[in-house]
Enzyme design. Structure first.
Site, PDB file in Angstrom:
ATOM      1  N   GLU A 176       2.342   5.347  -8.413  1.00 36.34           N
ATOM      2  CA  GLU A 176       2.856   4.088  -7.866  1.00 36.34           C
ATOM      3  C   GLU A 176       2.327   2.926  -8.715  1.00 36.34           C
ATOM      4  O   GLU A 176       3.002   1.927  -8.904  1.00 36.34           O
ATOM      5  CB  GLU A 176       2.380   3.943  -6.411  1.00 36.34           C
ATOM      6  CG  GLU A 176       2.831   2.657  -5.750  1.00 36.34           C
ATOM      7  CD  GLU A 176       2.348   2.525  -4.305  1.00 36.34           C
ATOM      8  OE1 GLU A 176       2.420   3.510  -3.540  1.00 36.34           O
ATOM      9  OE2 GLU A 176       1.895   1.436  -3.950  1.00 36.34           O
TER      10      GLU A 176
ATOM     11  N   ARG B 271       9.201   1.835  -2.528  1.00 37.70           N
ATOM     12  CA  ARG B 271       8.292   1.406  -3.623  1.00 37.70           C
ATOM     13  C   ARG B 271       9.030   1.136  -4.932  1.00 37.70           C
ATOM     14  O   ARG B 271       8.519   1.377  -6.002  1.00 37.70           O
ATOM     15  CB  ARG B 271       7.241   2.470  -3.903  1.00 37.70           C
ATOM     16  CG  ARG B 271       5.857   2.508  -3.262  1.00 37.70           C
ATOM     17  CD  ARG B 271       5.242   1.234  -2.840  1.00 37.70           C
ATOM     18  NE  ARG B 271       5.817   0.758  -1.602  1.00 37.70           N
ATOM     19  CZ  ARG B 271       5.542   1.225  -0.406  1.00 37.70           C
ATOM     20  NH1 ARG B 271       4.673   2.154  -0.262  1.00 37.70           N
ATOM     21  NH2 ARG B 271       6.109   0.745   0.666  1.00 37.70           N
TER      22      ARG B 271
ATOM     23  N   SER C  70      -2.732   2.873  -3.006  1.00 35.42           N
ATOM     24  CA  SER C  70      -2.251   4.249  -3.229  1.00 35.42           C
ATOM     25  C   SER C  70      -1.926   4.436  -4.706  1.00 35.42           C
ATOM     26  O   SER C  70      -1.198   3.644  -5.297  1.00 35.42           O
ATOM     27  CB  SER C  70      -0.992   4.519  -2.413  1.00 35.42           C
ATOM     28  OG  SER C  70      -1.314   4.479  -1.044  1.00 35.42           O
TER      29      SER C  70
HETATM   30  C1  LIG Z   1      -6.889  -1.926  -0.564  1.00 32.54           C
HETATM   31  C2  LIG Z   1      -5.421  -1.909  -0.991  1.00 32.54           C
HETATM   32  C3  LIG Z   1      -4.449  -1.612  -0.046  1.00 32.54           C
HETATM   33  C4  LIG Z   1      -3.095  -1.569  -0.420  1.00 32.54           C
HETATM   34  N1  LIG Z   1      -2.165  -1.251   0.532  1.00 32.54           N
HETATM   35  C5  LIG Z   1      -0.861  -1.200   0.175  1.00 32.54           C
HETATM   36  C6  LIG Z   1       0.152  -0.849   1.157  1.00 32.54           C
HETATM   37  O1  LIG Z   1      -0.120  -0.607   2.324  1.00 32.54           O
HETATM   38  N2  LIG Z   1       1.446  -0.802   0.742  1.00 32.54           N
HETATM   39  C7  LIG Z   1       1.803  -1.070  -0.550  1.00 32.54           C
HETATM   40  O2  LIG Z   1       3.013  -1.026  -0.852  1.00 32.54           O
HETATM   41  N3  LIG Z   1       0.883  -1.410  -1.483  1.00 32.54           N
HETATM   42  C8  LIG Z   1      -0.424  -1.482  -1.153  1.00 32.54           C
HETATM   43  N4  LIG Z   1      -1.363  -1.806  -2.110  1.00 32.54           N
HETATM   44  C9  LIG Z   1      -0.946  -2.028  -3.498  1.00 32.54           C
HETATM   45  C10 LIG Z   1      -0.700  -3.517  -3.860  1.00 32.54           C
HETATM   46  O3  LIG Z   1      -1.524  -4.368  -3.079  1.00 32.54           O
HETATM   47  C11 LIG Z   1       0.733  -3.951  -3.683  1.00 32.54           C
HETATM   48  O4  LIG Z   1       1.603  -3.129  -4.399  1.00 32.54           O
HETATM   49  C12 LIG Z   1       0.938  -5.425  -4.088  1.00 32.54           C
HETATM   50  O5  LIG Z   1       2.145  -5.888  -3.522  1.00 32.54           O
HETATM   51  C13 LIG Z   1       0.945  -5.672  -5.593  1.00 32.54           C
HETATM   52  O6  LIG Z   1       1.036  -7.073  -5.818  1.00 32.54           O
HETATM   53  P1  LIG Z   1       0.229  -7.796  -6.981  1.00 32.54           P
HETATM   54  O7  LIG Z   1       0.568  -9.237  -6.928  1.00 32.54           O
HETATM   55  O8  LIG Z   1      -1.218  -7.471  -6.905  1.00 32.54           O
HETATM   56  O9  LIG Z   1       0.882  -7.132  -8.258  1.00 32.54           O
HETATM   57  P2  LIG Z   1       0.163  -6.788  -9.671  1.00 32.54           P
HETATM   58  O10 LIG Z   1      -0.715  -5.597  -9.468  1.00 32.54           O
HETATM   59  O11 LIG Z   1      -0.447  -8.009 -10.255  1.00 32.54           O
HETATM   60  O12 LIG Z   1       1.426  -6.385 -10.521  1.00 32.54           O
HETATM   61  C14 LIG Z   1       2.165  -5.216 -10.230  1.00 32.54           C
HETATM   62  C15 LIG Z   1       3.434  -5.226 -11.089  1.00 32.54           C
HETATM   63  O13 LIG Z   1       4.296  -6.272 -10.624  1.00 32.54           O
HETATM   64  C16 LIG Z   1       4.614  -7.146 -11.702  1.00 32.54           C
HETATM   65  N5  LIG Z   1       4.723  -8.514 -11.186  1.00 32.54           N
HETATM   66  C17 LIG Z   1       3.793  -9.219 -10.490  1.00 32.54           C
HETATM   67  N6  LIG Z   1       4.275 -10.455 -10.212  1.00 32.54           N
HETATM   68  C18 LIG Z   1       5.512 -10.519 -10.756  1.00 32.54           C
HETATM   69  C19 LIG Z   1       6.507 -11.535 -10.829  1.00 32.54           C
HETATM   70  N7  LIG Z   1       6.323 -12.724 -10.277  1.00 32.54           N
HETATM   71  N8  LIG Z   1       7.657 -11.258 -11.478  1.00 32.54           N
HETATM   72  C20 LIG Z   1       7.858 -10.041 -12.055  1.00 32.54           C
HETATM   73  N9  LIG Z   1       6.960  -9.032 -12.032  1.00 32.54           N
HETATM   74  C21 LIG Z   1       5.801  -9.284 -11.374  1.00 32.54           C
HETATM   75  C22 LIG Z   1       3.465  -7.012 -12.685  1.00 32.54           C
HETATM   76  O14 LIG Z   1       3.886  -7.399 -13.992  1.00 32.54           O
HETATM   77  C23 LIG Z   1       3.157  -5.538 -12.568  1.00 32.54           C
HETATM   78  O15 LIG Z   1       4.054  -4.794 -13.357  1.00 32.54           O
HETATM   79  C24 LIG Z   1      -2.730  -1.851  -1.763  1.00 32.54           C
HETATM   80  C25 LIG Z   1      -3.713  -2.178  -2.703  1.00 32.54           C
HETATM   81  C26 LIG Z   1      -5.044  -2.205  -2.325  1.00 32.54           C
HETATM   82  C27 LIG Z   1      -6.082  -2.559  -3.353  1.00 32.54           C
END
Ligand SMILES: Cc1cc2nc3c(=O)[nH]c(=O)nc-3n(C[C@H](O)[C@H](O)[C@H](O)COP(=O)(O)OP(=O)(O)OC[C@H]3O[C@@H](n4cnc5c(N)ncnc54)[C@H](O)[C@@H]3O)c2cc1C
Length: 297
Positions: A291, A171, A221
């Site tokens: 996380e 992570r 999480s």
């Molecule tokens: C129902 C559910 C299930 C999930 N299951 C999992 C799982 O099994 N495993 C897991 O690891 N996670 C899980 N997650 C968490 C989440 O989906 C992941 O961590 C996901 O990859 C986050 O991506 P995002 O685009 O939504 O990031 P965001 O939430 O939009 O951003 C997260 C961070 O990344 C940064 N960021 C985003 N894009 C960029 C970019 N292009 N360049 C630089 N920084 C950037 C943002 O500025 C922020 O700081 C889950 C979430 C939910 C709601």
């Protein structure tokens, strides 16, 4: 400040003002962004960042909003929502821009009989967010499949960073807490496999996700698993399953998820998180670490 707005709108004509960020997060929580811009291409991303820097405006990169908690006050600056979505496949290598939804990447890989990312099935968000947070499970994560990441670095140059320099671990990546390097794209090395083999893996991973409370808004999480322990087990052992603050609730189905059962405020979530941390520390002697990331607090 009318001048700032006018100058921003000259370069980013589709800019919105006071856009409610709850619309863009899986928690369905978050106040307004003072300025909000949807970047549809890498050129849009670069233009928006350069303009924000020139005008001295804070900016925040928003992917799918699935791993963050945004304050009820919102974000006093420019939110750049990533929707740069080009994707190309060359033999076993997939190149994709960072605003592509992760599930579109998985679908493309499956359609092309490419195996290696099945463990990401069902995870919301964008490719950029997944690379930044090194999304996956405790043992398998997206960084393992990366060849290189292309970023806009703090000097505003486009830079290719090979996997060996991305510092991927559970992570974590070098991009997670570095708000200055913006991920523009990534290249993934996958393996050819039969559709039956791939479908078997997809079914296996989907089965493992069945304990996630997807009926309610959440951010996945909340806590990382502490070394050798499982966050959900610690929360259960501390007797906190089902614990509520306002409309924020520790999920009965998966104790490492906090769900928004109605109109939860960001503050409800913050109070519940700090209560969990305090209880787990006092009762079990373990310090939990989030996380998710906090924005606008
Ligand atoms: C129902 C559910 C299930 C999930 N299951 C999992 C799982 O099994 N495993 C897991 O690891 N996670 C899980 N997650 C968490 C989440 O989906 C992941 O961590 C996901 O990859 C986050 O991506 P995002 O685009 O939504 O990031 P965001 O939430 O939009 O951003 C997260 C961070 O990344 C940064 N960021 C985003 N894009 C960029 C970019 N292009 N360049 C630089 N920084 C950037 C943002 O500025 C922020 O700081 C889950 C979430 C939910 C709601």
């Amino acid at each position: 400040m009318p001048n700032i707005l006018e100058n921003l709108k000259k370069i980013l004509p589709d800019l919105k003002e006071n856009e409610v960020l709850a619309l863009y997060t899986t928690f369905k929580i978050g106040g307004p962004a003072k300025y909000f811009f949807i970047a549809k291409s890498n050129d849009d991303v670069i233009k928006a960042i350069k303009t924000a820097k020139e005008l001295g405006i804070n900016f925040f990169i928003l992917g799918g909003g699935s791993n963050i908690l945004i304050s009820d006050k919102g974000f006093n600056g420019l939110v750049i929502k990533m929707e740069n979505q080009k994707i190309k496949i060359n033999n076993n290598i997939i190149f994709t821009e960072s605003g592509l939804p992760l599930q579109k990447l998985i679908r493309k890989a499956i359609e092309n009989s490419l195996s290696g990312l099945e463990f990401c099935i069902g995870i919301p968000g964008t490719v950029g967010g997944a690379i930044a947070g090194n999304t996956g499970s405790p043992k398998e994560w997206i960084g393992q499949k990366i060849i290189k990441v292309t970023v806009l670095n703090p000097e505003e140059e486009i830079e290719e960073i090979p996997k060996s320099q991305c510092d991927f671990s559970y992570r974590y990546s070098r991009f997670k807490y570095d708000d200055k390097s913006i991920i523009l794209s990534g290249e993934f090395q996958l393996e050819k496999a039969s559709p039956t083999h791939i479908q078997g893996l997809v079914n296996e991973y989907l089965e493992k996700r069945k304990n996630q409370p997807i009926k309610y808004p959440s951010a996945g999480s909340i806590f990382k698993n502490p070394e050798g322990k499982k966050a959900w087990q610690l929360i259960e052992e501390a007797g906190l399953r089902g614990k509520k603050i306002g409309s924020a609730e520790v999920s009965e189905e998966h104790a490492n998820f906090i769900i928004n059962t109605g109109k939860a405020k960001a503050d409800d979530i913050v109070i519940l998180i700090s209560y969990i941390k305090q209880q787990v520390r006092d009762k079990l002697g373990v310090q939990m670490q989030e996380e998710i990331k906090y924005i606008g607090f």
